[in-house]
Design an enzyme around this catalytic site. Sequence first.
Site, PDB file in Angstrom:
ATOM      1  CE  LYS A 156       6.029   4.601  -3.626  1.00  0.00           C
ATOM      2  NZ  LYS A 156       6.196   3.346  -2.944  1.00  0.00           N
TER       3      LYS A 156
HETATM    4  N1  PPE Z   1       3.813  -2.002  -2.413  1.00  0.00           N
HETATM    5  C1  PPE Z   1       4.492  -1.143  -1.646  1.00  0.00           C
HETATM    6  C2  PPE Z   1       4.187  -1.063  -0.203  1.00  0.00           C
HETATM    7  C3  PPE Z   1       5.469  -0.332  -2.241  1.00  0.00           C
HETATM    8  O1  PPE Z   1       6.146   0.533  -1.477  1.00  0.00           O
HETATM    9  C4  PPE Z   1       5.747  -0.453  -3.616  1.00  0.00           C
HETATM   10  C5  PPE Z   1       6.806   0.390  -4.260  1.00  0.00           C
HETATM   11  C6  PPE Z   1       5.003  -1.373  -4.376  1.00  0.00           C
HETATM   12  C7  PPE Z   1       4.032  -2.124  -3.739  1.00  0.00           C
HETATM   13  C8  PPE Z   1       5.198  -1.528  -5.857  1.00  0.00           C
HETATM   14  O2  PPE Z   1       4.729  -0.394  -6.550  1.00  0.00           O
HETATM   15  P1  PPE Z   1       5.356   0.062  -7.953  1.00  0.00           P
HETATM   16  O3  PPE Z   1       6.712   0.561  -7.676  1.00  0.00           O
HETATM   17  O4  PPE Z   1       4.433   1.100  -8.449  1.00  0.00           O
HETATM   18  O5  PPE Z   1       5.378  -1.147  -8.822  1.00  0.00           O
HETATM   19  N2  PPE Z   1       7.911   0.683  -3.427  1.00  0.00           N
HETATM   20  C9  PPE Z   1       8.827   1.739  -3.787  1.00  0.00           C
HETATM   21  C10 PPE Z   1       9.737   2.122  -2.633  1.00  0.00           C
HETATM   22  C11 PPE Z   1      10.781   1.140  -2.262  1.00  0.00           C
HETATM   23  C12 PPE Z   1      11.754   1.700  -1.260  1.00  0.00           C
HETATM   24  O6  PPE Z   1      12.493   0.902  -0.671  1.00  0.00           O
HETATM   25  O7  PPE Z   1      11.803   2.921  -1.056  1.00  0.00           O
HETATM   26  C13 PPE Z   1       9.581   1.401  -5.053  1.00  0.00           C
HETATM   27  O8  PPE Z   1       9.659   0.241  -5.436  1.00  0.00           O
HETATM   28  O9  PPE Z   1      10.093   2.332  -5.667  1.00  0.00           O
END
Ligand code: PPE
Length: 302
Positions: A156
């Site tokens: 990330k």
């Molecule tokens: N894909 C991406 C690109 C992504 O950034 C997230 C989380 C996910 C999938 C889902 O991952 P998880 O949270 O582990 O289920 N995105 C984070 C950031 C959002 C933001 O606007 O900043 C989040 O959901 O916390």
Amino acid sequence: MKAEKIWMDGKMVDWDKAQVHVCTHALHYGSGVFEGIRAYETESGTAVFRLKEHIDRLFNSGKILKMVIPYSKEEFRQAVKDTIKANKLKSGYIRPLIYRGFKELGVSPFKCPVNCTIAVWEWGAYLGEEALAQGIKTKISSYARIYINSTSQKAKICGNYVNSIFAKMEAIEAGVDEAILLDTNGYVTEGSGENVFWIRDGVIYTTPTATVLEGITRDSIITIANDMGYQVQEKYICRDELYISDEVFFSGTAAEVTPIREIDNYQIGEGKRGPITENIQKKFFDIAKGKEDKYLTWLDYI
Ligand code: PPE
């Protein structure tokens, strides 16, 4: 958006004083890694959802970006809890960030220090309360998801989010809530900050993780759905399969379980939250709020 204290390299600092030098490496080149975690209010107090998995992913992100993190995972988990306590946060969002700080500029990060911060704040529904109940409008982005050999999807990384920013700006300017990005071969990947699920004839599908972030909510939903007796499969698909799905939804820490009611002006299913999405969403919130004994191991109480 504001809270009282931010944890910065081991110290609690006032929110307004949590500042960095303008020559911070990460500010120029995106050389940071971060997490998004949620804490929920439960009957036994505030609980952090899947803290272990989030800190594990944070450390893996750091490993991929070749950072030597000056804390152990245990210390980081404790720091998250301490920051929640210092802010008296009952429920909300937790944003750990590990970044290359200031020593010198130039693309190589190796001489720059590895700095660590944790911010927390109250954050309700990512795309609005109504989105959770009614679903959102989306579009397929004209921006391809970052190519797998251009950076890392498993990490990330702050810089990765420029791709998400382009997709999100385009979606907002097109009058919809969120974007769905395809990979460079045209296969569906994910939203700007969410994984995507779709349902056809009672079977739940999601994309394989090669080209998307290994979402922790995604993993939770696969487990929950299997336990509820649904069949869950990973599949590469093109955009048209989403158009003809019975239900589509996003998963993410921020987005939680957000139904999608429209993609590129195509109505999805009945054009509202579908029944399977609703079942999974309800179960997800019950689990996160400590109402399901079976999943208490996912919660870290403060
Ligand atoms: N894909 C991406 C690109 C992504 O950034 C997230 C989380 C996910 C999938 C889902 O991952 P998880 O949270 O582990 O289920 N995105 C984070 C950031 C959002 C933001 O606007 O900043 C989040 O959901 O916390």
